[in-house]
Design a protein around this motif. Structure first.
Motif, mmCIF file in Angstrom:
data_model
loop_
_atom_site.group_PDB
_atom_site.id
_atom_site.type_symbol
_atom_site.label_atom_id
_atom_site.label_comp_id
_atom_site.label_asym_id
_atom_site.label_seq_id
_atom_site.Cartn_x
_atom_site.Cartn_y
_atom_site.Cartn_z
ATOM 1 N N ARG B 73 2.188 1.153 -7.614
ATOM 2 C CA ARG B 73 3.255 0.168 -7.829
ATOM 3 C C ARG B 73 4.564 0.852 -8.220
ATOM 4 N N GLN B 74 4.456 2.123 -8.634
ATOM 5 C CA GLN B 74 5.643 2.881 -9.014
ATOM 6 C C GLN B 74 6.317 3.516 -7.801
ATOM 7 N N ILE B 75 5.495 3.795 -6.778
ATOM 8 C CA ILE B 75 6.033 4.538 -5.631
ATOM 9 C C ILE B 75 6.398 3.566 -4.519
ATOM 10 N N GLU B 76 7.667 3.597 -4.159
ATOM 11 C CA GLU B 76 8.246 2.628 -3.234
ATOM 12 C C GLU B 76 7.427 2.451 -1.958
ATOM 13 N N LYS B 77 7.053 3.558 -1.294
ATOM 14 C CA LYS B 77 6.422 3.431 0.025
ATOM 15 C C LYS B 77 4.994 2.908 -0.060
ATOM 16 N N VAL B 83 -4.148 -4.062 -1.904
ATOM 17 C CA VAL B 83 -5.275 -3.392 -2.548
ATOM 18 C C VAL B 83 -6.364 -4.418 -2.820
ATOM 19 N N VAL B 84 -7.595 -4.092 -2.398
ATOM 20 C CA VAL B 84 -8.740 -4.945 -2.695
ATOM 21 C C VAL B 84 -9.616 -4.203 -3.701
ATOM 22 N N ILE B 85 -9.794 -4.791 -4.849
ATOM 23 C CA ILE B 85 -10.646 -4.137 -5.862
ATOM 24 C C ILE B 85 -12.096 -4.319 -5.464
ATOM 25 N N PHE B 86 -12.839 -3.238 -5.585
ATOM 26 C CA PHE B 86 -14.222 -3.209 -5.136
ATOM 27 C C PHE B 86 -15.033 -2.583 -6.272
ATOM 28 N N SER B 87 -15.560 -3.458 -7.123
ATOM 29 C CA SER B 87 -16.100 -2.927 -8.376
ATOM 30 C C SER B 87 -17.444 -3.548 -8.724
ATOM 31 N N THR B 88 -18.256 -2.803 -9.499
ATOM 32 C CA THR B 88 -19.525 -3.319 -10.003
ATOM 33 C C THR B 88 -19.271 -4.310 -11.139
#
Lengths: 507, 144
Positions: B73-77, B83-88
Motif C-alpha cells: 500500500r506504500q508503493i505506488e505501482k 489482494v486475496v487473503i488466504f489463511s488458516t
C-alpha cells in the motif's frame, strides 16, 4: 423586745439560751427543737444534760465548760453530732457557736447556743468526694494520666501519672509547654489539628509520638472534652492520656505481617494468573496449529478419493473412516479453541433481553428443530447484563443438547422459565444477593443424578460416541461462561425423565 | 491475454494443492509462487506485467502477510493490485486488520480439494476492472 424574741423563735438557725452552770434551758427556738427532736414541754427550764443525755461523752460538755471558765466564744464547723431522736440515734453535721452571756459586772452567767444543721451539705460533699475517689482509683487502675486545662487563664494541671507517661518522675512539676515540646516534631501537627478541631466539636482525640527525656519514643492516645460557659465560650478542657506504645507496636507488627502476607498472596495470585494465561495461550496456539496439519490430511484424503480409481472398496472404506475421524478431531479442536477463548477479561458487557437472545438462538437451530419436530415454550425472560456472544454460545449449547439427547418417537419439548433465587439457597459459593434463575427443561433421555456435576467438566461424556456425537466440551464451556458472569449453572435429571438446566445470574 | 496469479505461502503442501487446483481449472493461467513475504516482495519487483491477483498467506516467516500488505500500500505501482487473503486463521482480529489494510477478499483455507477449487474459480471469475473499490465488510469473507 417582743419582736426580737419572735424573730429568734422563728430563725432558721437553732438557738438555745442556757442559764447558770446547770445549763438550764431558759429559751429555745423551734429550729433547735426540730434538730434535737424534742418537744418544748420536755425541755423548758430543765438542764441541758438532762434533756440531752446523749451529749454526755461527746465533745459538747467540755466546750460548754470552757466557755464558763475562759469566757471565750467556742465555735466549730461541721461537727459530727449524734442525737437520740424518737426513732433512734441520728447523725448530724452541725455548725455551732457557744457565746458567753455576761452580767453587767462581766461575769459569765449563761451561754447562748446557735446551731446550724449542715448535714445535707456535708453529706452531699462527701458523696462527691467518694465519687471522685472512686473515679481517681479507676483512672489509676487504667493507667490514664489526666489533665485539666483552664483555657481562660491558660493554667494547666497534669496528674502525676500524666507526667509519668511523658517520662518524667511522677512528682516533677512539668509545665504544659514542656509536655507540648515532648511531642515528636513530625507529630506536632497532629496535636495542633486535633486541638483546633476540638474547639468546634467539643471533643479532643488524637494519637501521637512523644520523646521521653531519655530520647526513647513512645505512643500516646489523648482524649479530652471541652466545658463551655452559658455563652458557648470554652472554659476548660478535661482529658486523659494513655501510653499505647505496646499496642501500637503490636498493631504495627500486625500490619507488617498483613502486608507481607498480602504481598505473598498478590505474588502467588499473579503467578496463578500468569500460568492461567499461559495455559489459555497454549490451548489457543495448540488448537490453532493443530488445525493446519489436520486440514491437509483432510484435503489430501479427498484428493486420493477423487483421483485414485484403483482403490478397493475396503481402501475406500478406510478413507471414509479416516475422514470421519478427522472430522471429529476438527470439532474437538474447534471446541478446545472455543473453550480457551471464553474469558471474561476485557469482554464487552451489555444489557441483553434474554427472550430476544433465545429467539435468535432458536432461529439458528430451526433446521434441527424441524428435523426432530421440537417445540419450545418460553416464559417472559429478564433483561440481563452479559457478554453477548458468550451467552449466545451458552444458550446454543444447552438447546443443542436438548435437541440431541432426545427419546426416539417422543417429539422434543423444551420449557424455559425465569424467576429469582436467594444466593444462600444456591450454594456456598454464591453471594448473599438475589440471583435470576433461568430454568431450561427438556423431555429427553435425562441423566443419572450422580453425574450432575461431572457433566460440566471438560471431556466428560456420559455416552459412547456411536450413540451421540460430541466432544464433551459443550457444557464445560457453559460452566466457564457462567463463571465469567459470576453466576452458576446446575442441572437436575433422571434417566428417561428429561433434564433441567438452571442458570443463576446475579440480579 | 492469460491471467497471472501470485501466491505467497510458506507451506509447500498448500502451494502444491493450490497449483493442482488451479491447473485443473485452467491450463494457461500463469502462477508465480513465493515462499514468504520477503520472497514475494522481491519477485513482485521483478515481474512484468504485474499479476492480476495476489493470494496472500498471513502467517509466514521473515515477513508476514500484514507487513506485505502494508508495504504494497506504500508503493505506488503495487497499490492497485487486488489482494486475496488466504489463511488458516478465522480470527476476527485478523479479518478486521486485513480488511482495514485494503485486502479485497478473505478466504479461510478450505478443508477439501473441491472447495479449494471453487474458491479459486470464484476469484478467477472476477472482472477486476469492475472491482476498483473494496467490497463491503459483509462480502469480504468468502464462504465455501
Amino acid at each position: 423586745m417582743d419582736k426580737f424574741y419572735q424573730s429568734l423563735m422563728q430563725a432558721p438557725i437553732g438557738m438555745v439560751v442556757l442559764r447558770g452552770r446547770e445549763l438550764v434551758i431558759e429559751m429555745v427556738n423551734d429550729t433547735y427543737l426540730t434538730i434535737v427532736d424534742r418537744a418544748r414541754e420536755e425541755v423548758a427550764n430543765r438542764p441541758l444534760m438532762d434533756v440531752l443525755p446523749e451529749l454526755q461523752g461527746q465533745r459538747f460538755p467540755e466546750l460548754l465548760r470552757a466557755v464558763w471558765e475562759t469566757g471565750n466564744t467556742q465555735r466549730e464547723s461541721e461537727a459530727l453530732t449524734y442525737v437520740d431522736s424518737h426513732d433512734g440515734r441520728r447523725k448530724y453535721y452541725l455548725d455551732f457557736e457557744y457565746t458567753p452571756l455576761r452580767e453587767l459586772n462581766g461575769t459569765v452567767s449563761g451561754i447562748m447556743v446557735t446551731v446550724n444543721d449542715v448535714t445535707v451539705k456535708v453529706e452531699a460533699r462527701e458523696k462527691i468526694q467518694a465519687a471522685e475517689q472512686r473515679l481517681r482509683l479507676a483512672i489509676e487502675a487504667t493507667n490514664l494520666g489526666t489533665f485539666d486545662w483552664d483555657l481562660e487563664n491558660q493554667e494547666f494541671y497534669s496528674s502525676p501519672r500524666l507526667v509519668e507517661i511523658f517520662g518524667f518522675p511522677a512528682d516533677d512539676a512539668v509545665s504544659h509547654q514542656q509536655l507540648i515540646e515532648a511531642l515528636h516534631p513530625d507529630d506536632l501537627h497532629i496535636r495542633e489539628k486535633a486541638v483546633s478541631t476540638s474547639f468546634t466539636t467539643g471533643g479532643l482525640s488524637y494519637e501521637a509520638r512523644i520523646i521521653w527525656p531519655d530520647k526513647s519514643v513512645h505512643w500516646i492516645r489523648v482524649r479530652g472534652k471541652i466545658v463551655h460557659d452559658d455563652d458557648r465560650k470554652p472554659l476548660r478542657m478535661y482529658g486523659t492520656a494513655v501510653d499505647i506504645t505496646q499496642q501500637k507496636t503490636f498493631t504495627q507488627e500486625l500490619e507488617k505481617k498483613v502486608q507481607e502476607r498480602t504481598a505473598e498472596l498478590k505474588e502467588s495470585n499473579h503467578a496463578l494468573q500468569k500460568s492461567n494465561e499461559e495455559l489459555a495461550q497454549f490451548a489457543f496456539v495448540a488448537s490453532h496449529d493443530l488445525q493446519e496439519p489436520l486440514r491437509k490430511i483432510q484435503t489430501f484424503a479427498t484428493r486420493i478419493q477423487a483421483t485414485e480409481d484403483a482403490l478397493t472398496d475396503r481402501g475406500k472404506d478406510y478413507f471414509r473412516r479416516m475422514q470421519q475421524a478427522s472430522m471429529q478431531m476438527q470439532q474437538l479442536i474447534a471446541d478446545v479453541l472455543s473453550y480457551s477463548r471464553m474469558n471474561a477479561a476485557g469482554q464487552h458487557v451489555e444489557a441483553l433481553d434474554l427472550g430476544m437472545l433465545l429467539a435468535n438462538v432458536q432461529e439458528q437451530l430451526s433446521e434441527r428443530m424441524e428435523a426432530v419436530g421440537a417445540t419450545i415454550e418460553m416464559a417472559a425472560l429478564p433483561v440481563v447484563k452479559v457478554i453477548p456472544y458468550q451467552f449466545e454460545q451458552l444458550l446454543t449449547n444447552i438447546l443443542a443438547n436438548a435437541l440431541k439427547y432426545i427419546k426416539p418417537d417422543v417429539p422434543p419439548r423444551i420449557v424455559i422459565t425465569a424467576g429469582t433465587a436467594d444466593g444462600q439457597a444456591i450454594g456456598p459459593l454464591a453471594g448473599d444477593g438475589v440471583y435470576y434463575r433461568i430454568a431450561i427443561a427438556d423431555n429427553g433421555i435425562g441423566f443419572d443424578p450422580q453425574y450432575s456435576e461431572r457433566i460440566f467438566q471438560v471431556f466428560q461424556r456420559l455416552h459412547g460416541r456411536n450413540e451421540y456425537e460430541g466432544t464433551g466440551i459443550g457444557l464445560a464451556i457453559c460452566k466457564k461462561i457462567m463463571d465469567n458472569h459470576h453466576g452458576f449453572i446446575t442441572a437436575t435429571g433422571e434417566p428417561g425423565q428429561g433434564a433441567t438446566f438452571f442458570l443463576y445470574l446475579p440480579a | 491475454m492469460a491471467q497471472s496469479f501470485f501466491l505467497a505461502d510458506d507451506d509447500d503442501d498448500d502451494r502444491l494443492l493450490f497449483e493442482d487446483a488451479l491447473r485443473e481449472l485452467s491450463a494457461d493461467t500463469n502462477l508465480i509462487m513465493a515462499t514468504d513475504g520477503v520472497d514475494l516482495m522481491e519477485k513482485l519487483e521483478e515481474t512484468v506485467p504485474l499479476p492480476c491477483v495476489i493470494f496472500l498467506d498471513i502467517n509466514m516467516p521473515r515477513k508476514n502477510g500484514f507487513e506485505c500488505l502494508a508495504e504494497m500500500r506504500q508503493i505506488e505501482k503495487f497499490r492497485a493490485i487486488p489482494v486475496v487473503i488466504f489463511s488458516t486463521s478465522n480470527e476476527e482480529s485478523t479479518i478486521e486488520r486485513t480488511y482495514r489494510q485494503g485486502a479485497s477478499f478473505y478466504i479461510h483455507k478450505p478443508r477439501t480439494f473441491d472447495k479449494l477449487k471453487s474458491a479459486i474459480r470464484q476469484i478467477m471469475a472476477i472482472d477486476w476492472s469492475l472491482h476498483t473499490v473494496q467490497p463491503s465488510k459483509e462480502k469480504y469473507v468468502l464462504q465455501f
